[in-house]
Design a protein around this motif. Structure first.
Motif, PDB file in Angstrom:
ATOM      1  N   SER B   2      39.688  28.327  43.987  1.00 40.90           N
ATOM      2  CA  SER B   2      40.865  29.199  43.845  1.00 40.90           C
ATOM      3  C   SER B   2      40.951  30.170  45.011  1.00 40.90           C
ATOM      4  O   SER B   2      39.940  30.550  45.598  1.00 40.90           O
ATOM      5  N   LEU B   3      42.171  30.557  45.318  1.00 39.99           N
ATOM      6  CA  LEU B   3      42.400  31.486  46.410  1.00 39.99           C
ATOM      7  C   LEU B   3      41.826  32.852  46.054  1.00 39.99           C
ATOM      8  O   LEU B   3      41.047  33.446  46.803  1.00 39.99           O
ATOM      9  N   LEU B   4      42.226  33.339  44.881  1.00 35.30           N
ATOM     10  CA  LEU B   4      41.761  34.649  44.438  1.00 35.30           C
ATOM     11  C   LEU B   4      41.307  34.509  43.000  1.00 35.30           C
ATOM     12  O   LEU B   4      42.055  34.002  42.160  1.00 35.30           O
ATOM     13  N   ARG B   5      40.077  34.901  42.738  1.00 33.79           N
ATOM     14  CA  ARG B   5      39.560  34.736  41.393  1.00 33.79           C
ATOM     15  C   ARG B   5      38.939  36.046  40.909  1.00 33.79           C
ATOM     16  O   ARG B   5      38.165  36.670  41.618  1.00 33.79           O
ATOM     17  N   ALA B   6      39.343  36.436  39.700  1.00 40.42           N
ATOM     18  CA  ALA B   6      38.749  37.626  39.082  1.00 40.42           C
ATOM     19  C   ALA B   6      37.896  37.153  37.930  1.00 40.42           C
ATOM     20  O   ALA B   6      38.335  36.325  37.137  1.00 40.42           O
ATOM     21  N   GLN B   7      36.643  37.626  37.871  1.00 44.32           N
ATOM     22  CA  GLN B   7      35.740  37.188  36.802  1.00 44.32           C
ATOM     23  C   GLN B   7      35.247  38.382  36.004  1.00 44.32           C
ATOM     24  O   GLN B   7      34.522  39.226  36.533  1.00 44.32           O
ATOM     25  N   ARG B   8      35.663  38.447  34.768  1.00 46.14           N
ATOM     26  CA  ARG B   8      35.186  39.444  33.814  1.00 46.14           C
ATOM     27  C   ARG B   8      35.172  40.859  34.394  1.00 46.14           C
ATOM     28  O   ARG B   8      34.157  41.546  34.383  1.00 46.14           O
ATOM     29  N   ILE B   9      36.313  41.279  34.914  1.00 49.13           N
ATOM     30  CA  ILE B   9      36.409  42.603  35.520  1.00 49.13           C
ATOM     31  C   ILE B   9      36.484  43.695  34.448  1.00 49.13           C
ATOM     32  O   ILE B   9      37.227  43.575  33.491  1.00 49.13           O
ATOM     33  N   HIS B  10      35.682  44.726  34.651  1.00 51.63           N
ATOM     34  CA  HIS B  10      35.755  45.908  33.784  1.00 51.63           C
ATOM     35  C   HIS B  10      36.023  47.109  34.667  1.00 51.63           C
ATOM     36  O   HIS B  10      35.523  47.183  35.788  1.00 51.63           O
ATOM     37  N   LYS B  11      36.788  48.036  34.124  1.00 48.99           N
ATOM     38  CA  LYS B  11      37.041  49.258  34.889  1.00 48.99           C
ATOM     39  C   LYS B  11      37.387  50.367  33.914  1.00 48.99           C
ATOM     40  O   LYS B  11      38.185  50.170  32.987  1.00 48.99           O
ATOM     41  N   SER B  12      36.756  51.524  34.086  1.00 49.64           N
ATOM     42  CA  SER B  12      37.185  52.666  33.288  1.00 49.64           C
ATOM     43  C   SER B  12      37.150  53.905  34.172  1.00 49.64           C
ATOM     44  O   SER B  12      36.397  53.964  35.144  1.00 49.64           O
ATOM     45  N   TYR B  13      37.984  54.849  33.856  1.00 53.05           N
ATOM     46  CA  TYR B  13      37.983  56.105  34.595  1.00 53.05           C
ATOM     47  C   TYR B  13      36.993  57.049  33.957  1.00 53.05           C
ATOM     48  O   TYR B  13      36.380  56.737  32.929  1.00 53.05           O
ATOM     49  N   THR B  14      36.840  58.199  34.526  1.00 52.64           N
ATOM     50  CA  THR B  14      35.767  59.109  34.097  1.00 52.64           C
ATOM     51  C   THR B  14      35.866  59.499  32.624  1.00 52.64           C
ATOM     52  O   THR B  14      34.864  59.827  32.004  1.00 52.64           O
ATOM     53  N   THR B  15      37.079  59.447  32.061  1.00 50.04           N
ATOM     54  CA  THR B  15      37.234  59.853  30.666  1.00 50.04           C
ATOM     55  C   THR B  15      36.525  58.898  29.707  1.00 50.04           C
ATOM     56  O   THR B  15      36.299  59.249  28.559  1.00 50.04           O
ATOM     57  N   GLY B  16      36.206  57.686  30.175  1.00 53.24           N
ATOM     58  CA  GLY B  16      35.416  56.791  29.342  1.00 53.24           C
ATOM     59  C   GLY B  16      36.207  55.665  28.702  1.00 53.24           C
ATOM     60  O   GLY B  16      35.670  54.599  28.478  1.00 53.24           O
ATOM     61  N   THR B  17      37.492  55.888  28.438  1.00 50.29           N
ATOM     62  CA  THR B  17      38.268  54.804  27.841  1.00 50.29           C
ATOM     63  C   THR B  17      38.490  53.712  28.877  1.00 50.29           C
ATOM     64  O   THR B  17      38.902  53.990  30.000  1.00 50.29           O
ATOM     65  N   PRO B  18      38.186  52.455  28.500  1.00 45.53           N
ATOM     66  CA  PRO B  18      38.336  51.371  29.472  1.00 45.53           C
ATOM     67  C   PRO B  18      39.803  51.121  29.825  1.00 45.53           C
ATOM     68  O   PRO B  18      40.676  51.184  28.952  1.00 45.53           O
ATOM     69  N   VAL B  19      40.061  50.896  31.120  1.00 44.02           N
ATOM     70  CA  VAL B  19      41.414  50.597  31.579  1.00 44.02           C
ATOM     71  C   VAL B  19      41.567  49.089  31.723  1.00 44.02           C
ATOM     72  O   VAL B  19      42.610  48.524  31.424  1.00 44.02           O
ATOM     73  N   LEU B  20      40.515  48.453  32.232  1.00 44.22           N
ATOM     74  CA  LEU B  20      40.525  46.991  32.332  1.00 44.22           C
ATOM     75  C   LEU B  20      39.343  46.478  31.527  1.00 44.22           C
ATOM     76  O   LEU B  20      38.218  46.973  31.645  1.00 44.22           O
ATOM     77  N   LEU B  21      39.604  45.489  30.692  1.00 44.80           N
ATOM     78  CA  LEU B  21      38.590  45.031  29.750  1.00 44.80           C
ATOM     79  C   LEU B  21      38.430  43.531  29.916  1.00 44.80           C
ATOM     80  O   LEU B  21      39.288  42.765  29.499  1.00 44.80           O
ATOM     81  N   ASP B  22      37.347  43.131  30.584  1.00 45.67           N
ATOM     82  CA  ASP B  22      37.014  41.725  30.655  1.00 45.67           C
ATOM     83  C   ASP B  22      38.178  40.870  31.159  1.00 45.67           C
ATOM     84  O   ASP B  22      38.564  39.897  30.542  1.00 45.67           O
ATOM     85  N   SER B  24      39.838  38.197  33.465  1.00 49.78           N
ATOM     86  CA  SER B  24      39.516  37.047  34.309  1.00 49.78           C
ATOM     87  C   SER B  24      40.780  36.230  34.552  1.00 49.78           C
ATOM     88  O   SER B  24      41.600  36.064  33.641  1.00 49.78           O
ATOM     89  N   PHE B  25      40.940  35.758  35.775  1.00 49.63           N
ATOM     90  CA  PHE B  25      42.034  34.828  36.058  1.00 49.63           C
ATOM     91  C   PHE B  25      41.797  34.196  37.421  1.00 49.63           C
ATOM     92  O   PHE B  25      40.907  34.631  38.166  1.00 49.63           O
ATOM     93  N   ALA B  26      42.553  33.171  37.705  1.00 51.98           N
ATOM     94  CA  ALA B  26      42.450  32.540  39.016  1.00 51.98           C
ATOM     95  C   ALA B  26      43.860  32.318  39.554  1.00 51.98           C
ATOM     96  O   ALA B  26      44.756  31.918  38.816  1.00 51.98           O
ATOM     97  N   LEU B  27      44.017  32.656  40.828  1.00 51.78           N
ATOM     98  CA  LEU B  27      45.316  32.464  41.491  1.00 51.78           C
ATOM     99  C   LEU B  27      45.162  31.329  42.491  1.00 51.78           C
ATOM    100  O   LEU B  27      44.273  31.362  43.343  1.00 51.78           O
TER     101      LEU B  27
END
Lengths: 282, 254
Positions: B2-22, B24-27
């Protein structure tokens, strides 16, 4: 209809102001040409036989207490007072602006340290710092310039930093990053153009203040040293002869007033031209 | 690969609530992948993570199989010529103090000597601006104008021209039509679709507008509260096994 009329008057007024400004700028230029063509006196040539002469064809503004030609000294004084004032200002801008852009763009510890230093400088009045520094380093125009530089770079650093802080979060800076521009190039290509107007306006207002500072410190003997033809120093030298020949103090004083006013007008003109007010108050 | 692949990405800001939760996709190459969800669900954060503006907390991002997450700005720079972006607000994305031409030139001045262009052939700067403006259907005379002299649609076309100027493999389109009026929206979407076919650029098309996403994309992802709850091919939108949230979105458009 009323709107159109208002628009016309304001453009007319603007044009009149521009014309007046150009007319006023033409005077020092004409004086410089005159100095180049006509001056045939050494500004420091002492001739006690010719002391305190009234205006005549040979000495259009008369002579001072040492027989030196007043007009010659006034015109050459422009070089000392205005020339050195501009020099100090350019140096302050050249140091303050890049430091401010860098601090605003980088943020973090470097920014905090730089701004605390700036705060420390700002907490003393300009004149006091300049007097103390020239007192420590020794009287003289060079040390006075150094003192002015130390005092003045701060406001340019602060101005540049605050402009960068408002701009750097905008999408076009983000896009410049996405487009692969290095930080140095983002600062010079994208952020610097936002500063020019603000800096020019502040600088033209500052020139007047710097000229006053040079003249006043020279007047109390900390700046230009005799026999240098500096306006403040000329005022000081003429002081004991005020009753005999008041014009000796009037001419340099008028020159200072004239140049400071002119720089203020130039600042107004630039402010309109770069529309700084409109940007500050959207 | 795949050109661009995201695998199980997690991201949260300092407040603790997750913004991105697991996430995954492929472009795939030349594909348009749609990402739809309401505002605040994490779409733009995902875009910022893909562009390396923000770092992800966990998971991986691969460009042509090479991990590009967690790279420093300097190490990431070589990949920037492959991944470009068009943002929501074109008025903010163009520097008001620069002419359109100067803004367009940014990516090319940076990467022009590193990319091999298949479609465009720039003879000089003037020709550069003319070709790009023509490609996005703007008059060449706009090159020397300033952004405030252009309409919103024209400005967005200019930012599209900037994004395609070095023929990247991926463009992240973050709500590219959200700030435009209805007519400009349709025109800009049509233009983006034609450019994708012409230049073979893959899009990640992020929008809250399911109809626009459906019209543009071959595959669609639905995001809710930072997680991808549904992922399907364009034709499967109206299938009965769609996630309830997707069906809710569909119902809103009917």
């Amino acid at each position: 209809m009323e709107l159109a009329l208002a628009g016309n008057t304001s453009t007319l007024r603007k044009r009149l102001r521009t014309a007046a400004l150009l007319f006023m700028l033409a005077w020092p230029a004409a004086a410089a040409v005159y100095a180049f063509l006509v001056l045939n006196y050494d500004p420091s040539l002492v001739s006690l036989a010719d002391r305190l002469l009234p205006p005549s064809f040979a000495h259009p503004l008369g002579t001072d207490h040492l027989g030196r030609d007043v007009l010659t000294r006034l015109l050459l004084g422009a070089r000392q007072t205005v020339g050195y004032g501009l020099l100090a200002l350019i140096a302050a801008v050249a140091i303050g602006v890049p430091l401010g852009i860098w601090a605003g763009f980088k943020g973090g510890l470097a920014d905090r340290i730089l701004m605390r230093i700036a705060d420390a400088f700002l907490s003393f009045p300009d004149t006091i710092v300049a007097i103390v520094l020239t007192g420590l380093l020794g009287a003289g125009l060079e040390n006075l310039l150094l003192a002015i530089l130390v005092v003045k770079w701060v406001s340019y650093a602060r101005l540049a930093r605050s402009t960068v802080l408002t701009e750097r979060g905008k999408d076009y800076v983000l896009m410049a990053r996405i487009n692969g521009l290095r930080p140095g190039r983002i600062m010079s290509k994208h952020l610097f153009p936002h500063l020019i107007g603000h800096v020019l306006v502040l600088a033209s207002l500052d020139v007047g203040k710097i000229i006053l500072l040079i003249s006043s410190l020279s007047y109390i003997g900390l700046g230009a040293q005799p026999p240098a033809p500096e306006w403040g120093a000329m005022l000081n030298e003429a002081r004991p002869y005020f009753q005999a020949q008041p014009s000796l103090m009037v001419y340099p004083g008028l020159m200072i007033v004239f140049v400071v006013l002119l720089m203020g007008l130039l600042g107004d003109y630039w402010r309109d031209k770069f529309d700084v007010r409109k940007e500050v108050r959207p | 690969m795949s050109l661009l692949r995201a695998q199980r990405i997690h991201k949260s800001y300092t407040t603790g609530t997750p913004v991105l939760l697991d996430v995954s996709f492929a472009l795939e190459k030349g594909q348009c992948l749609g990402l739809v969800g309401e505002s605040g669900c994490g779409k733009s954060t995902l875009a910022r993570c893909l562009l390396g503006i923000e770092h992800i907390d966990d998971g991986s991002l691969l460009f042509e199989g090479v991990p590009i997450h967690g790279l420093s700005e300097r190490r990431l720079r070589p990949y920037r010529k492959h991944i470009q972006a068009v943002l929501q607000n074109p008025s903010a994305a163009l520097n008001p103090k620069l002419t359109i031409k100067d803004s367009l030139l940014d990516p090319y001045l940076q990467f022009g000597d590193q990319v091999r262009l298949r479609h465009f052939q720039y003879a000089n700067r003037h020709d550069f601006a003319r070709q790009l403006l023509e490609a996005v259907e703007l008059p060449a005379a706009l090159a020397d104008r300033y952004p405030h002299e252009l309409s919103g649609g024209q400005k967005q076309r200019a930012t599209i021209a900037r994004a395609i100027s070095i023929e990247p493999s991926v463009i992240i389109l973050d709500e590219p039509t959200a700030s435009l009026d209805v007519l400009s929206q349709a025109a800009v979407l049509g233009l983006l679709d034609r450019l994708r076919e012409q230049l073979g650029i893959a899009y990640l098309f992020i929008s809250h507008d399911l109809a626009a996403v459906h019209a543009m994309s071959q595959a669609i992802m639905v995001m809710q509260d930072g997680a991808i709850v549904d992922h399907f091919r364009k034709e499967e939108l109206f299938d009965s096994e769609r996630h309830p949230y997707t069906q809710e979105l569909v119902a809103m458009f009917e």
